[in-house]
Design a protein around this motif. Structure first.
Motif, PDB file in Angstrom:
ATOM      1  N   ASN A 158      -4.008  -9.288 -16.448  1.00  0.00           N
ATOM      2  CA  ASN A 158      -3.015  -9.748 -17.479  1.00  0.00           C
ATOM      3  C   ASN A 158      -1.388  -9.374 -17.593  1.00  0.00           C
ATOM      4  O   ASN A 158      -0.581 -10.224 -17.836  1.00  0.00           O
ATOM      5  CB  ASN A 158      -3.439  -9.431 -18.967  1.00  0.00           C
ATOM      6  N   THR A 199      -5.136  -3.383 -18.949  1.00  0.00           N
ATOM      7  CA  THR A 199      -6.116  -3.792 -19.799  1.00  0.00           C
ATOM      8  C   THR A 199      -6.907  -2.948 -19.755  1.00  0.00           C
ATOM      9  O   THR A 199      -7.066  -1.709 -19.364  1.00  0.00           O
ATOM     10  CB  THR A 199      -6.705  -5.064 -18.858  1.00  0.00           C
ATOM     11  N   THR A 252     -13.336  -4.781 -22.918  1.00  0.00           N
ATOM     12  CA  THR A 252     -12.261  -5.295 -23.424  1.00  0.00           C
ATOM     13  C   THR A 252     -11.671  -4.729 -24.473  1.00  0.00           C
ATOM     14  O   THR A 252     -12.259  -4.036 -25.497  1.00  0.00           O
ATOM     15  CB  THR A 252     -12.509  -6.951 -23.637  1.00  0.00           C
ATOM     16  N   GLY A 277      -7.116  -7.166 -23.496  1.00  0.00           N
ATOM     17  CA  GLY A 277      -7.921  -7.868 -22.618  1.00  0.00           C
ATOM     18  C   GLY A 277      -8.937  -7.062 -21.688  1.00  0.00           C
ATOM     19  O   GLY A 277      -8.996  -5.951 -22.183  1.00  0.00           O
ATOM     20  N   ARG A 308      -9.770 -10.591 -15.473  1.00  0.00           N
ATOM     21  CA  ARG A 308      -9.578 -11.929 -16.298  1.00  0.00           C
ATOM     22  C   ARG A 308      -8.328 -12.343 -17.019  1.00  0.00           C
ATOM     23  O   ARG A 308      -7.757 -11.217 -17.273  1.00  0.00           O
ATOM     24  CB  ARG A 308     -10.676 -11.524 -17.571  1.00  0.00           C
ATOM     25  N   ASP A 323      -6.575 -13.345 -20.374  1.00  0.00           N
ATOM     26  CA  ASP A 323      -6.887 -13.640 -21.612  1.00  0.00           C
ATOM     27  C   ASP A 323      -5.615 -13.983 -22.167  1.00  0.00           C
ATOM     28  O   ASP A 323      -4.579 -13.341 -22.530  1.00  0.00           O
ATOM     29  CB  ASP A 323      -7.251 -12.051 -22.392  1.00  0.00           C
TER      30      ASP A 323
END
Length: 316
Positions: A62, A143, A149, A202, A206, A208
């Protein structure tokens, strides 16, 4: 040279200029050179020198996107001070999509490093010498670890006046007073007198969108607070919840975990947060909150062992 010219690793960046260059780190076994990519946005007037860093853990993406959006948005001609951005600190882990360096060391436990130590130690030393030493403030972007998460949150020394002011300006949903951990970038930079915000949001590997946008808006608000840059499109400062205590809820038994709460949800002590069953959906065991608080992180892997940390609550 103008008053706001800055020199980093023999690279000279004049006022009003955006420059990208690389700091050599090491060669792979193939002899391919691996370098630390650095982008400097140097304003037209002297001011604070803010470093932005991401992917100290190579699978935390992220922050890479957050920094890319900041660099695409800031006009050097309207900037007071300097942005020193390193969007991929752990290049080795980034290539391998791994949290760690090739020798399995955690870079964020290797600061301040040394010139002749392990690869992690040398990389940490390079970052301290060429990035932190030229900065007055820092924001380090993270993250959650793999299979977890995080709610967007700032972790910082809220007892330091300047750091607290920047944390409030960032406007994440939550800010947590957190002691520094020995070997971390934040710990070493703080010892050098640099106020540092650590942004967590996040999950690993990935993107987010909400976490990214919160990070972009937060950094621009901090820059406004430091009188570096005013972006007319930045939303007004959001009031952050404040916490000084957090607790992990752990699995009382092994099995399959069924989550029943969301990130940011406020919960009461003894409230059921989820339950654990065996593989056949039998022998339901409730998972309950140990404190009144807000859900700031949880595991995304339903397979749990006894003692696993599965839900993180902050007392607000």
């Amino acid at each position: 040279m103008s008053d706001n010219t800055i020199e980093i690793a023999k690279e000279i960046i004049t006022s009003g200029q955006l420059r990208r260059f690389e700091l050599p780190v090491s060669r792979l076994s193939t002899q391919t050179l691996v370098s630390l990519p650095v982008t400097v946005v140097n304003g037209v007037e002297p001011g604070p020198k803010l470093w932005l860093s991401a992917a100290i853990h190579g699978d935390e993406l992220n922050g890479v996107e957050i920094i890319a959006r900041i660099l695409g948005r800031v006009d050097p001609k309207k900037l007071r001070g300097t942005i020193i951005a390193v969007s991929i600190v752990n290049v080795f882990g980034f290539i391998e999509q791994s949290r760690y360096l090739p020798d399995r060391r955690d870079l964020n436990r290797s600061f301040p490093g040394s010139e002749n130590g392990s690869l992690a130690s040398q990389l940490a030393n390079l970052f301290m010498r060429e990035i932190v030493a030229h900065s007055t403030h820092g924001i380090d972007l993270h993250t959650a670890a793999v299979h977890r998460t995080n709610l967007p949150q700032i972790r910082a020394n809220l007892e330091d006046e300047i750091t607290y002011r920047c944390a409030k300006a960032f406007g994440a949903p939550l800010m947590i007073h957190a002691k520094t951990i020995s070997g971390s970038l934040r710990h070493s930079a703080t010892k050098k007198g640099r106020p540092v915000l650590l942004y967590e949001a996040g999950e690993a590997l990935r993107f987010d969108p909400l976490a990214i946008e919160c990070g972009v808006q937060g950094i621009l608000r901090v820059m406004n607070c430091l009188e570096m840059y005013r972006d007319e499109l930045v939303s007004n400062t959001v009031e952050s919840l404040e916490s000084r205590i957090s607790r992990w809820v752990r699995a009382s038994c092994g099995g399959i975990f069924h989550l029943e709460v969301n990130l940011g949800e406020k919960v009461l002590k003894r409230q059921e947060l989820g339950f654990i069953t065996n593989a056949f959906g039998e022998k339901r065991v409730a998972v309950r909150a140990t404190v009144n608080g807000i859900v700031i992180s949880y595991t995304q892997n339903p397979l749990v062992n006894q003692g696993d940390a599965i839900i993180h609550l902050a007392v607000v």
